[in-house]
Design an enzyme around this catalytic site. Structure first.
Site, PDB file in Angstrom:
ATOM      1  N   ALA A 222      42.812  80.577  56.214  1.00 10.64           N
ATOM      2  CA  ALA A 222      41.376  80.708  56.521  1.00 10.64           C
ATOM      3  C   ALA A 222      40.824  79.363  56.968  1.00 10.64           C
ATOM      4  CB  ALA A 222      40.620  81.223  55.301  1.00 10.64           C
ATOM      5  N   CYS A 275      38.129  69.374  52.785  1.00  8.35           N
ATOM      6  CA  CYS A 275      39.245  70.333  52.790  1.00  8.35           C
ATOM      7  C   CYS A 275      39.928  70.618  54.127  1.00  8.35           C
ATOM      8  CB  CYS A 275      38.782  71.631  52.158  1.00  8.35           C
ATOM      9  SG  CYS A 275      38.422  71.388  50.408  1.00  8.35           S
TER      10      CYS A 275
HETATM   11  P1  NAD Z   1      36.245  67.632  42.904  1.00 11.24           P
HETATM   12  O1  NAD Z   1      37.013  66.380  43.075  1.00 11.24           O
HETATM   13  O2  NAD Z   1      34.783  67.684  43.197  1.00 11.24           O
HETATM   14  O3  NAD Z   1      36.423  68.165  41.403  1.00 11.24           O
HETATM   15  C1  NAD Z   1      37.647  68.193  40.725  1.00 11.24           C
HETATM   16  C2  NAD Z   1      37.392  67.771  39.286  1.00 11.24           C
HETATM   17  O4  NAD Z   1      38.588  67.965  38.524  1.00 11.24           O
HETATM   18  C3  NAD Z   1      37.012  66.300  39.114  1.00 11.24           C
HETATM   19  O5  NAD Z   1      35.731  66.208  38.508  1.00 11.24           O
HETATM   20  C4  NAD Z   1      38.126  65.731  38.218  1.00 11.24           C
HETATM   21  O6  NAD Z   1      37.657  64.754  37.301  1.00 11.24           O
HETATM   22  C5  NAD Z   1      38.601  66.965  37.507  1.00 11.24           C
HETATM   23  N1  NAD Z   1      39.948  66.842  36.920  1.00 11.24           N
HETATM   24  C6  NAD Z   1      41.081  66.377  37.501  1.00 11.24           C
HETATM   25  N2  NAD Z   1      42.116  66.450  36.634  1.00 11.24           N
HETATM   26  C7  NAD Z   1      41.636  66.974  35.473  1.00 11.24           C
HETATM   27  C8  NAD Z   1      42.202  67.280  34.197  1.00 11.24           C
HETATM   28  N3  NAD Z   1      43.497  67.088  33.938  1.00 11.24           N
HETATM   29  N4  NAD Z   1      41.408  67.783  33.237  1.00 11.24           N
HETATM   30  C9  NAD Z   1      40.081  67.991  33.469  1.00 11.24           C
HETATM   31  N5  NAD Z   1      39.479  67.715  34.650  1.00 11.24           N
HETATM   32  C10 NAD Z   1      40.252  67.218  35.644  1.00 11.24           C
HETATM   33  O7  NAD Z   1      37.015  68.730  43.800  1.00 11.24           O
HETATM   34  P2  NAD Z   1      36.412  70.078  44.415  1.00 11.24           P
HETATM   35  O8  NAD Z   1      35.731  69.794  45.703  1.00 11.24           O
HETATM   36  O9  NAD Z   1      35.700  70.838  43.353  1.00 11.24           O
HETATM   37  O10 NAD Z   1      37.763  70.833  44.783  1.00 11.24           O
HETATM   38  C11 NAD Z   1      38.607  71.368  43.787  1.00 11.24           C
HETATM   39  C12 NAD Z   1      39.632  72.265  44.454  1.00 11.24           C
HETATM   40  O11 NAD Z   1      38.961  73.348  45.123  1.00 11.24           O
HETATM   41  C13 NAD Z   1      40.461  71.573  45.535  1.00 11.24           C
HETATM   42  O12 NAD Z   1      41.756  72.108  45.489  1.00 11.24           O
HETATM   43  C14 NAD Z   1      39.791  71.980  46.832  1.00 11.24           C
HETATM   44  O13 NAD Z   1      40.686  72.006  47.904  1.00 11.24           O
HETATM   45  C15 NAD Z   1      39.320  73.381  46.505  1.00 11.24           C
HETATM   46  N6  NAD Z   1      38.144  73.858  47.264  1.00 11.24           N
HETATM   47  C16 NAD Z   1      37.071  73.016  47.471  1.00 11.24           C
HETATM   48  C17 NAD Z   1      35.951  73.496  48.145  1.00 11.24           C
HETATM   49  C18 NAD Z   1      34.750  72.616  48.392  1.00 11.24           C
HETATM   50  O14 NAD Z   1      33.829  73.061  49.070  1.00 11.24           O
HETATM   51  N7  NAD Z   1      34.678  71.405  47.882  1.00 11.24           N
HETATM   52  C19 NAD Z   1      35.889  74.833  48.556  1.00 11.24           C
HETATM   53  C20 NAD Z   1      36.990  75.654  48.304  1.00 11.24           C
HETATM   54  C21 NAD Z   1      38.112  75.157  47.649  1.00 11.24           C
HETATM   55  C1  UGA Z   2      34.872  74.977  54.441  1.00 13.03           C
HETATM   56  C2  UGA Z   2      35.000  76.491  54.627  1.00 13.03           C
HETATM   57  O1  UGA Z   2      33.912  76.952  55.452  1.00 13.03           O
HETATM   58  C3  UGA Z   2      34.962  77.218  53.293  1.00 13.03           C
HETATM   59  O2  UGA Z   2      35.185  78.618  53.487  1.00 13.03           O
HETATM   60  C4  UGA Z   2      36.061  76.642  52.384  1.00 13.03           C
HETATM   61  O3  UGA Z   2      35.996  77.259  51.105  1.00 13.03           O
HETATM   62  C5  UGA Z   2      35.868  75.141  52.243  1.00 13.03           C
HETATM   63  O4  UGA Z   2      35.890  74.523  53.552  1.00 13.03           O
HETATM   64  C6  UGA Z   2      36.969  74.478  51.460  1.00 13.03           C
HETATM   65  O5  UGA Z   2      38.050  75.009  51.331  1.00 13.03           O
HETATM   66  O6  UGA Z   2      36.671  73.364  51.041  1.00 13.03           O
HETATM   67  P1  UGA Z   2      32.865  73.297  53.978  1.00 13.03           P
HETATM   68  O7  UGA Z   2      33.861  72.263  54.370  1.00 13.03           O
HETATM   69  O8  UGA Z   2      32.105  73.121  52.723  1.00 13.03           O
HETATM   70  O9  UGA Z   2      33.581  74.727  53.874  1.00 13.03           O
HETATM   71  O10 UGA Z   2      31.779  73.465  55.138  1.00 13.03           O
HETATM   72  P2  UGA Z   2      31.799  74.154  56.584  1.00 13.03           P
HETATM   73  O11 UGA Z   2      30.532  74.858  56.773  1.00 13.03           O
HETATM   74  O12 UGA Z   2      33.035  74.925  56.823  1.00 13.03           O
HETATM   75  O13 UGA Z   2      31.779  72.894  57.560  1.00 13.03           O
HETATM   76  C7  UGA Z   2      32.899  72.036  57.677  1.00 13.03           C
HETATM   77  C8  UGA Z   2      32.654  71.040  58.784  1.00 13.03           C
HETATM   78  O14 UGA Z   2      32.668  71.660  60.061  1.00 13.03           O
HETATM   79  C9  UGA Z   2      31.291  70.336  58.691  1.00 13.03           C
HETATM   80  O15 UGA Z   2      31.447  68.982  59.023  1.00 13.03           O
HETATM   81  C10 UGA Z   2      30.450  71.060  59.709  1.00 13.03           C
HETATM   82  O16 UGA Z   2      29.394  70.295  60.196  1.00 13.03           O
HETATM   83  C11 UGA Z   2      31.491  71.337  60.780  1.00 13.03           C
HETATM   84  N1  UGA Z   2      31.154  72.482  61.664  1.00 13.03           N
HETATM   85  C12 UGA Z   2      31.018  73.732  61.145  1.00 13.03           C
HETATM   86  C13 UGA Z   2      31.034  72.273  63.029  1.00 13.03           C
HETATM   87  O17 UGA Z   2      31.182  71.143  63.521  1.00 13.03           O
HETATM   88  N2  UGA Z   2      30.759  73.350  63.833  1.00 13.03           N
HETATM   89  C14 UGA Z   2      30.601  74.617  63.350  1.00 13.03           C
HETATM   90  O18 UGA Z   2      30.360  75.541  64.149  1.00 13.03           O
HETATM   91  C15 UGA Z   2      30.743  74.800  61.968  1.00 13.03           C
END
Ligand code: NAD
Ligand code: UGA
Length: 458
Positions: A222, A275
């Protein structure tokens, strides 16, 4: 109060915090505890100043916190008590050893598995919420189940698809929830428990069930597809600039085809966020490890195009500002990787700032939510950098403004006032195509959008 199920989430970040807050809000019968090794982060979740900014999140947390939503640093107690353990720790790109720069760094993941084993005391369901390489559940299951303890752990994959800035909305009304499990009797029973929790508020036909490997790989796929759309439209933006085509008109024309669809076709200075880049590089690494070099090269091009778009943006600034920005004040409007978040991870604004500093420009950064993170990210950058809350002050004495983030408030700024306070000739580089370019040109600006003809007075 007695709860039907106790959930623990390990990792209180951008995913763990909002996801658990919404589960708790929607399922008052479930006790939800969120834990993290980062004590200040947990303290912030327990305060009125939450550690992340997301529209609507404060309200959700306020409704559930103290009722059935709890934040604690006591990981061990949380593990002991829980029936279902979500793991939402960070899985960044590995920076050392084999696979450096591409593979996922699974050290936090593996530590969590061992912590669960040490403290569980009884059989539990473990849910992968973090984004992980396909087949990670097998490793997790092996660590948890090959220890002769007599406990049996079912490992489910329930990847998260929320986007930052719209996290609460995405969680409350998801396009789909994906749950993968082993297709054994125990695996299907565990899957059903998780399905039942989501079904409290998510329509049943939006809950997709699959085997674990499909769920894990669907998440990486995705993100790769989403990023690919942006790189595709950005590739076309360069061609538009050469041919007097307008990238927004092209996006509209192709997006009207229901097979293509209109979303995610906004041309920009490049995609950022924690990501897309990491997940695609991880996908490439996995493909390579199976000997699929063509598959890896295909997806890697999406990342390369994104890097090129950022480089191209700076090159364009330089070329149009008489090939030098040395000593010139340049105001970057926005530092967050997208609007409505304070998150700056992998923000294109970071790359643009560094490239401009290398050219000896005086860069001033303004952003409504991301200045604290911007300051941390740019700690290593010297005196040529300034931060300014007020966009009008940032623009004072500047030769150029560059829009880095599509914050809605930038559309309604008083650009006459801004123009009057700038050096002349005044330039606008709109890295998000959000401004009224014709109106700016008429005010006197030289305007450089993405994927459209520039509007110049010379
Ligand atoms: P983040 O860094 O904001 O949060 C992760 C947290 O886990 C940190 O606060 C860290 O201190 C904690 N941590 C690490 N090891 C630990 C342990 N052993 N015990 C307790 N806490 C611990 O990361 P995030 O953005 O929330 O992303 C987490 C996962 O989700 C990643 O795999 C990322 O790819 C995925 N993901 C992120 C997004 C997004 O929008 N940020 C969206 C979808 C999926
Ligand atoms: C993205 C995915 O959209 C989520 O579905 C996923 O869960 C997440 O990554 C993840 O795995 O972390 P996010 O990175 O939070 O979410 O935000 P997006 O809205 O996807 O934007 C990502 C980047 O692309 C931003 O810098 C945004 O400005 C840029 N973007 C987005 C463009 O330049 N053009 C577009 O048309 C859309």
């Amino acid at each position: 109060m007695s709860f039907s199920t106790r959930i623990l989430c390990i990792g209180a970040g951008y995913v763990g915090g909002p996801t658990m807050a919404v589960i708790a809000d929607r399922c008052p019968h479930v006790k939800v505890t969120v834990t993290d090794i980062n004590a200040p982060r947990i303290a912030a979740w327990n305060s009125t100043d939450l550690p992340i900014y997301e529209p609507g999140l404060d309200e959700v947390v306020q409704r559930a916190r103290g009722r059935n939503l709890f934040f604690t640093t006591d990981v061990a107690a949380g593990i002991r008590e829980a029936d279902i353990i979500f793991v939402s720790v960070n899985t960044p790109t590995k920076e050392f050893g084999q696979g450096a720069g591409r593979a996922a760094d699974l050290q936090w993941w593996e530590k969590t598995a061992r912590q669960i084993l040490a403290n569980a005391g009884r059989s539990k369901i473990v849910v992968e919420k973090s984004t992980l390489p396909v087949r990670t559940a097998a490793a997790m299951s092996r660590i948890l189940n090959s220890n002769g303890s007599g406990m049996r752990f079912q490992v489910l994959s329930n990847p998260e698809f929320l986007a930052e800035g719209t996290a609460v909305q995405d969680l409350e009304e998801p396009d789909r929830v994906l749950i993968g499990s082993e297709e054994t009797e125990d695996g299907l029973a565990a899957r059903k428990q998780l399905v039942d929790i989501y079904a409290t508020w998510v329509p049943r036909d939006r809950i997709i069930e699959s085997n674990v490997w499909s769920a894990e790989l669907s998440k990486l796929t995705a993100n790769a597809f989403l990023a690919q759309r942006i790189s595709s439209i950005n590739a076309m933006s360069a061609l538009c600039e050469m041919t007097e085509a307008d990238v927004d008109e092209v996006a509209r024309a192709i997006g009207a085809d229901s097979r293509i669809g209109p979303k995610f076709l906004r041309s920009s200075v490049g995609f950022g966020g924690s990501c897309f880049r990491k997940d695609i590089l991880n996908l490439c690494y996995i493909a390579e490890s199976y000997g699929l070099t063509e598959v890896a090269a295909y997806w890697e091009a999406v990342v390369k195009m994104n890097e090129w778009q950022q480089t191209r943006f700076v090159r364009n600034m330089l070329a149009n500002m008489f090939n030098t920005v040395a000593g010139k004040r340049i105001a970057l409007f926005g530092f967050a990787f997208k609007a409505d978040t304070g998150d700056t991870r992998e923000s294109p604004a970071d790359a643009v700032t560094r490239a401009l500093i290398e050219e000896h420009a005086n860069v001033v950064i303004t952003d409504p939510k991301a200045l604290p993170n911007a300051r941390l990210d740019l700690q290593d950058v010297g005196q040529l950098l300034a931060f300014e809350e007020d966009p009008y002050k940032a623009a004072e004495g500047a030769h150029a403004i560059a829009i880095m983030t599509e914050w809605a408030e930038y559309r309604s700024l008083d650009f006459r006032r801004i123009y009057d306070a700038m050096e002349k000739p005044a330039f606008v580089f709109d890295g998000r195509n959000i401004l009224n370019h014709r109106a700016l040109f008429e005010l006197g600006f030289n305007v450089f959008p993405i994927g459209k003809m520039a509007l110049k007075h010379f």
